[in-house]
Design an enzyme around this catalytic site. Structure first.
Site, PDB file in Angstrom:
ATOM      1  N   ASP A  78       0.791  -1.047   0.090  1.00 37.58           N
ATOM      2  CA  ASP A  78       0.154   0.047  -0.167  1.00 37.58           C
ATOM      3  C   ASP A  78       0.750   1.273  -0.125  1.00 37.58           C
ATOM      4  OD1 ASP A  78       1.006  -0.400   2.703  1.00 37.58           O
ATOM      5  OD2 ASP A  78      -1.010  -0.795   3.229  1.00 37.58           O
ATOM      6  N   ASN A 149      -7.984  -2.096  14.091  1.00 35.63           N
ATOM      7  CA  ASN A 149      -9.273  -2.446  13.825  1.00 35.63           C
ATOM      8  C   ASN A 149      -9.311  -3.646  12.695  1.00 35.63           C
ATOM      9  OD1 ASN A 149      -8.027  -1.360  11.219  1.00 35.63           O
ATOM     10  ND2 ASN A 149      -9.301   0.129  10.833  1.00 35.63           N
ATOM     11  N   HIS A 151      -7.515  -4.178  10.055  1.00 34.75           N
ATOM     12  CA  HIS A 151      -7.105  -4.114   8.715  1.00 34.75           C
ATOM     13  C   HIS A 151      -6.049  -4.931   8.093  1.00 34.75           C
ATOM     14  CE1 HIS A 151      -4.540  -0.070   8.998  1.00 34.75           C
ATOM     15  NE2 HIS A 151      -3.758  -1.061   9.304  1.00 34.75           N
ATOM     16  N   GLU A 156      -9.719  -1.781   5.137  1.00 34.16           N
ATOM     17  CA  GLU A 156     -10.253  -1.425   6.099  1.00 34.16           C
ATOM     18  C   GLU A 156     -11.523  -2.367   6.367  1.00 34.16           C
ATOM     19  OE1 GLU A 156      -8.384   0.408   8.053  1.00 34.16           O
ATOM     20  OE2 GLU A 156      -7.970   2.341   7.287  1.00 34.16           O
TER      21      GLU A 156
HETATM   22  C1  F6R Z   1       1.492  -1.027   6.078  1.00 36.59           C
HETATM   23  C2  F6R Z   1      -0.016  -1.832   6.335  1.00 36.59           C
HETATM   24  C3  F6R Z   1      -0.616  -1.889   7.565  1.00 36.59           C
HETATM   25  C4  F6R Z   1       0.164  -2.176   8.737  1.00 36.59           C
HETATM   26  C5  F6R Z   1      -0.815  -2.124   9.990  1.00 36.59           C
HETATM   27  C6  F6R Z   1       0.286  -2.135  11.244  1.00 36.59           C
HETATM   28  O1  F6R Z   1       2.029  -1.398   4.777  1.00 36.59           O
HETATM   29  O2  F6R Z   1      -0.162  -2.687   5.124  1.00 36.59           O
HETATM   30  O3  F6R Z   1      -1.831  -2.848   7.502  1.00 36.59           O
HETATM   31  O4  F6R Z   1       0.792  -3.195   8.706  1.00 36.59           O
HETATM   32  O5  F6R Z   1      -1.393  -0.814   9.992  1.00 36.59           O
HETATM   33  O6  F6R Z   1       1.053  -1.097  11.382  1.00 36.59           O
HETATM   34  P1  F6R Z   1       2.082  -0.988  12.464  1.00 36.59           P
HETATM   35  O7  F6R Z   1       3.031  -2.300  12.056  1.00 36.59           O
HETATM   36  O8  F6R Z   1       2.814   0.110  12.323  1.00 36.59           O
HETATM   37  O9  F6R Z   1       1.440  -1.171  13.940  1.00 36.59           O
END
Ligand code: F6R
Length: 255
Positions: A78, A149, A151, A156
């Site tokens: 992403d 959440n 995701h 999301e």
């Molecule tokens: C980032 C991504 C997100 C993160 C998630 C956890 O490329 O795809 O889904 O993996 O938001 O983020 P952290 O590791 O910062 O807690």
């Protein structure tokens, strides 16, 4: 009639350093074995705090084993939209800083969704991103983190099983969690480009890493609740080869 098979992901619980070492070794071994067989290795990569230790460990192993990256191709999950690639909050910048600048990989082999596109070009760009993944032979191993959440990528709550790479609206929780990086929530982009759930589920192997008590609830819902768009990580139960690596805090709500 569609038959949906549900198989819970395998779960490994250990300290973060052990998780990073384990997953990095798995990736390095995969690259070596596939190189030896003349095959390319396609890595699906995540950003965020979670995989930093994993990338450090992969860099160490790559140097120690003089790992050959000439057959490695990467696709990131992403990117924020809109956002310049050289902005310090961009996932382009993150990947260069934490991985790409430390390993001998050609820039043409790395792909991170482009946050600078004109809106009119997004749909064709996303279709092309999917096409490039297919042309590369499909993702060999997909690394994921998980949002509070539930995701995965920027899929999301509400994301559909059949979703593909596309433009999405970020949830309030996600934007709030990114506020510090952007110097305030108002500066966090409202949208992002993300691979879809279907894109992720097509990977040969999926690895989800989670650490910290803040992830415990989402982890529990993903692993023990129903497969539901409400918790996008729960879709991993539809994957035949998914493993979830948890530190003790992230595993603390498992029953
Ligand atoms: C980032 C991504 C997100 C993160 C998630 C956890 O490329 O795809 O889904 O993996 O938001 O983020 P952290 O590791 O910062 O807690």
């Amino acid at each position: 009639m569609e038959t949906i098979t549900q198989k819970r992901p395998a779960v490994v619980v250990a300290e973060n350093e052990v998780l990073a070492r384990t997953v990095a070794a798995e990736i390095a071994n995969l690259i070596q074995a596939r190189n030896a067989a003349g095959l390319s290795t396609v890595l699906g990569l995540a950003t965020g705090k979670t995989p930093i230790l994993l990338y450090q460990e992969l860099i160490r192993l790559a140097q120690q084993r003089t790992l050959d990256f000439s057959r490695v191709v990467t696709f990131n999950l992403d990117e924020y939209y809109p956002l310049e690639s050289d902005s310090p909050q961009s996932y382009h910048y993150f990947m260069y800083k934490h991985l790409f600048s430390h390993i001998p990989i050609a820039a043409t082999h790395t792909h991170v969704p482009d946050g600078t596109l004109a809106r009119a070009d997004i749909a064709s760009y996303c279709a092309e991103y999917e096409q490039k993944i297919r042309q590369a032979g499909g993702i060999t191993i997909q690394i994921l983190g998980i949002g509070e959440n539930g995701h995965i990528g920027f899929n999301e709550p509400g994301a559909e099983r059949e979703s593909r790479t596309r433009l999405v609206t970020l949830s309030d929780t996600t934007r709030r969690n990114a506020a510090d990086d952007f110097g305030g929530e108002t500066n966090v982009p409202r949208e992002a480009l993300t691979m879809g759930i279907a894109t992720i589920l097509e990977a040969q192997k999926v690895v989800l890493l989670a650490s910290g008590a803040r992830k415990a609830r989402a982890v529990q819902q993903a692993l023990a609740g129903p497969v539901s768009a409400d918790v996008p990580a729960s879709y991993l139960s539809l994957h035949p080869n998914a493993t979830v690596y948890l530190d003790p805090a992230a595993a603390s709500q498992r029953r």
